[in-house]
Motif scaffolding. Sequence first.
Motif, PDB file in Angstrom:
ATOM      1  N   ILE A   1      -1.213   2.973   2.183  1.00  0.00           N
ATOM      2  CA  ILE A   1      -1.445   4.169   1.358  1.00  0.00           C
ATOM      3  C   ILE A   1      -1.499   5.404   2.243  1.00  0.00           C
ATOM      4  O   ILE A   1      -0.929   6.452   1.913  1.00  0.00           O
ATOM      5  CB  ILE A   1      -2.755   4.020   0.559  1.00  0.00           C
ATOM      6  CG1 ILE A   1      -2.639   2.869  -0.452  1.00  0.00           C
ATOM      7  CG2 ILE A   1      -3.083   5.317  -0.166  1.00  0.00           C
ATOM      8  CD1 ILE A   1      -3.935   2.541  -1.163  1.00  0.00           C
TER       9      ILE A   1
ATOM     10  N   ILE B   1      -4.821  -0.146   2.691  1.00  0.00           N
ATOM     11  CA  ILE B   1      -5.217   1.250   2.894  1.00  0.00           C
ATOM     12  C   ILE B   1      -4.309   1.910   3.918  1.00  0.00           C
ATOM     13  O   ILE B   1      -3.942   3.086   3.780  1.00  0.00           O
ATOM     14  CB  ILE B   1      -6.689   1.321   3.327  1.00  0.00           C
ATOM     15  CG1 ILE B   1      -7.597   0.825   2.197  1.00  0.00           C
ATOM     16  CG2 ILE B   1      -7.085   2.736   3.738  1.00  0.00           C
ATOM     17  CD1 ILE B   1      -9.035   0.610   2.613  1.00  0.00           C
TER      18      ILE B   1
ATOM     19  N   GLY C   1       0.812  -1.207   0.000  1.00  0.00           N
ATOM     20  CA  GLY C   1       0.000   0.000   0.000  1.00  0.00           C
ATOM     21  C   GLY C   1       0.847   1.259   0.000  1.00  0.00           C
ATOM     22  O   GLY C   1       0.529   2.243  -0.691  1.00  0.00           O
TER      23      GLY C   1
ATOM     24  N   LEU D   1       2.114   1.779  -3.507  1.00  0.00           N
ATOM     25  CA  LEU D   1       1.043   2.251  -4.385  1.00  0.00           C
ATOM     26  C   LEU D   1       0.745   3.728  -4.142  1.00  0.00           C
ATOM     27  O   LEU D   1       0.556   4.503  -5.081  1.00  0.00           O
ATOM     28  CB  LEU D   1      -0.228   1.427  -4.165  1.00  0.00           C
ATOM     29  CG  LEU D   1      -0.213  -0.010  -4.689  1.00  0.00           C
ATOM     30  CD1 LEU D   1      -1.480  -0.741  -4.264  1.00  0.00           C
ATOM     31  CD2 LEU D   1      -0.096  -0.024  -6.212  1.00  0.00           C
ATOM     32  N   GLY D   2       0.704   4.114  -2.881  1.00  0.00           N
ATOM     33  CA  GLY D   2       0.435   5.505  -2.566  1.00  0.00           C
ATOM     34  C   GLY D   2       1.578   6.427  -2.942  1.00  0.00           C
ATOM     35  O   GLY D   2       1.361   7.564  -3.385  1.00  0.00           O
TER      36      GLY D   2
ATOM     37  N   LEU E   1     -11.161   2.444  -1.909  1.00  0.00           N
ATOM     38  CA  LEU E   1     -10.850   1.180  -1.251  1.00  0.00           C
ATOM     39  C   LEU E   1     -11.542   1.096   0.109  1.00  0.00           C
ATOM     40  O   LEU E   1     -12.034   0.030   0.506  1.00  0.00           O
ATOM     41  CB  LEU E   1      -9.337   1.039  -1.078  1.00  0.00           C
ATOM     42  CG  LEU E   1      -8.509   1.053  -2.371  1.00  0.00           C
ATOM     43  CD1 LEU E   1      -7.025   0.941  -2.047  1.00  0.00           C
ATOM     44  CD2 LEU E   1      -8.938  -0.071  -3.298  1.00  0.00           C
TER      45      LEU E   1
ATOM     46  N   ARG F   1       2.211   5.423  -7.241  1.00  0.00           N
ATOM     47  CA  ARG F   1       1.052   5.414  -8.132  1.00  0.00           C
ATOM     48  C   ARG F   1      -0.016   6.423  -7.718  1.00  0.00           C
ATOM     49  O   ARG F   1      -1.012   6.588  -8.404  1.00  0.00           O
ATOM     50  CB  ARG F   1       0.432   4.017  -8.166  1.00  0.00           C
ATOM     51  CG  ARG F   1       1.368   2.916  -8.654  1.00  0.00           C
ATOM     52  CD  ARG F   1       1.651   3.045 -10.129  1.00  0.00           C
ATOM     53  NE  ARG F   1       0.436   2.906 -10.929  1.00  0.00           N
ATOM     54  CZ  ARG F   1       0.385   3.081 -12.245  1.00  0.00           C
ATOM     55  NH1 ARG F   1       1.471   3.412 -12.906  1.00  0.00           N
ATOM     56  NH2 ARG F   1      -0.749   2.935 -12.895  1.00  0.00           N
ATOM     57  N   GLU F   2       0.193   7.063  -6.561  1.00  0.00           N
ATOM     58  CA  GLU F   2      -0.753   8.039  -6.021  1.00  0.00           C
ATOM     59  C   GLU F   2      -2.164   7.466  -5.926  1.00  0.00           C
ATOM     60  O   GLU F   2      -3.165   8.119  -6.264  1.00  0.00           O
ATOM     61  CB  GLU F   2      -0.750   9.316  -6.856  1.00  0.00           C
ATOM     62  CG  GLU F   2       0.608  10.008  -6.877  1.00  0.00           C
ATOM     63  CD  GLU F   2       0.594  11.319  -7.647  1.00  0.00           C
ATOM     64  OE1 GLU F   2      -0.438  11.609  -8.288  1.00  0.00           O
ATOM     65  OE2 GLU F   2       1.598  12.043  -7.609  1.00  0.00           O
ATOM     66  N   THR F   3      -2.248   6.218  -5.470  1.00  0.00           N
ATOM     67  CA  THR F   3      -3.537   5.550  -5.305  1.00  0.00           C
ATOM     68  C   THR F   3      -4.340   6.210  -4.193  1.00  0.00           C
ATOM     69  O   THR F   3      -3.824   6.448  -3.104  1.00  0.00           O
ATOM     70  CB  THR F   3      -3.326   4.066  -4.979  1.00  0.00           C
ATOM     71  OG1 THR F   3      -2.557   3.467  -6.032  1.00  0.00           O
ATOM     72  CG2 THR F   3      -4.657   3.336  -4.848  1.00  0.00           C
ATOM     73  N   ALA F   4      -5.601   6.505  -4.459  1.00  0.00           N
ATOM     74  CA  ALA F   4      -6.463   7.143  -3.461  1.00  0.00           C
ATOM     75  C   ALA F   4      -7.063   6.079  -2.544  1.00  0.00           C
ATOM     76  O   ALA F   4      -7.521   5.032  -3.014  1.00  0.00           O
ATOM     77  CB  ALA F   4      -7.580   7.928  -4.146  1.00  0.00           C
ATOM     78  N   PRO F   5      -7.090   6.310  -1.223  1.00  0.00           N
ATOM     79  CA  PRO F   5      -7.629   5.306  -0.304  1.00  0.00           C
ATOM     80  C   PRO F   5      -9.143   5.314  -0.204  1.00  0.00           C
ATOM     81  O   PRO F   5      -9.736   4.324   0.238  1.00  0.00           O
ATOM     82  CB  PRO F   5      -6.999   5.712   1.035  1.00  0.00           C
ATOM     83  CG  PRO F   5      -6.812   7.185   0.933  1.00  0.00           C
ATOM     84  CD  PRO F   5      -6.484   7.456  -0.515  1.00  0.00           C
TER      85      PRO F   5
ATOM     86  N   ARG G   1       1.012   9.027   2.672  1.00  0.00           N
ATOM     87  CA  ARG G   1       0.537  10.414   2.636  1.00  0.00           C
ATOM     88  C   ARG G   1       1.005  11.218   3.843  1.00  0.00           C
ATOM     89  O   ARG G   1       0.710  12.409   3.940  1.00  0.00           O
ATOM     90  CB  ARG G   1      -0.997  10.441   2.597  1.00  0.00           C
ATOM     91  CG  ARG G   1      -1.593   9.931   1.290  1.00  0.00           C
ATOM     92  CD  ARG G   1      -3.092  10.089   1.299  1.00  0.00           C
ATOM     93  NE  ARG G   1      -3.641   9.977  -0.044  1.00  0.00           N
ATOM     94  CZ  ARG G   1      -4.873  10.355  -0.382  1.00  0.00           C
ATOM     95  NH1 ARG G   1      -5.668  10.882   0.530  1.00  0.00           N
ATOM     96  NH2 ARG G   1      -5.306  10.215  -1.616  1.00  0.00           N
TER      97      ARG G   1
END
Length: 300
Positions: A201, A198, A16, A19-20, A30, A23-27, A205
């Motif tokens: 991620i 999560i 996670g 990815l965060g 999810l 890839r700047e994945t938003a939590p 942040r």
Amino acid sequence: MESLQIVLLFAPVGVGYLLGRFRETAPEPLADTCLYFLMPVLMFSALVRTPLTPGQAVQFVYWYFAFVLVAWALTALVSGRLGRDRPTRSALSLSMSSVNVGSYGIPVVLFAVGESALGGIMLLFACSNVAAGSIGVYIAAGGRKRPAQALASVFKLPLIYAVLLALSVRALDLQLPPRALELGQQVGMAGPTLGLLILGIQISRMGGRRGREFPSPLAVSIGAKLILGPALGIGLITLFGIQAPVRDTLLICSCLPTAINCLLLAVKYDTQPHLVGAILVGSTFLSPLTITATLLLFGG
């Protein structure tokens, strides 16, 4: 717990984080997947499938909710006296009044106590989800809303309805297809793993500036989880006169870190998610110390 099990337990957190970070994945999507689908499915399937004597079930339930309510009350009182703002008080109350039964407590209890503890720890998992879907939502939403508005939010998540439906099935002695319940539980077990993802991620942040915004509540809350949490849990076990085998499971649960559901709720309701995530990380990585110490001192 063997080192390989520990690595596997925390591997989704690392994934996670990557990815965060890259890839700047938003939590948020999810978190919705967990709260609205995976966790309710897992809770319903586990509660229907798990046999437990009525006496043991009562002990697990009233210990857990007593722990949550007392921890919440004490945290709200202390943080209010210290002059914390409402969102911070909500974040601290969320972190202190929960224990991570799902993705952390279940494997630890099964390792330390054995398969005989499965029924109890699954019931506690159901209780933790009920608390998250009711008390947790009230606390989290209360960080931005008036109490009446926060209370209305309790009924907007399906967790509480999944429990009521499962209890109805058990009360009416309805026979659901075992294979369907097994598949439901297998699907739902993705929830705790996704929760760890999560968490990773959310860690990605947390900039250095964010971490320095609240060093005092962070340190106090982690310390309370490590010391006062077990003290409260053991005190309630003694007060209620709970004996083995229920006692063995509750001893471990007293030392568990902040629940991932708290982070999901903090993300959803924007209740200081960076603070909740930092407390979760600190209490998770340091909790093996208190679990080991508690079992050595009080384990039968």
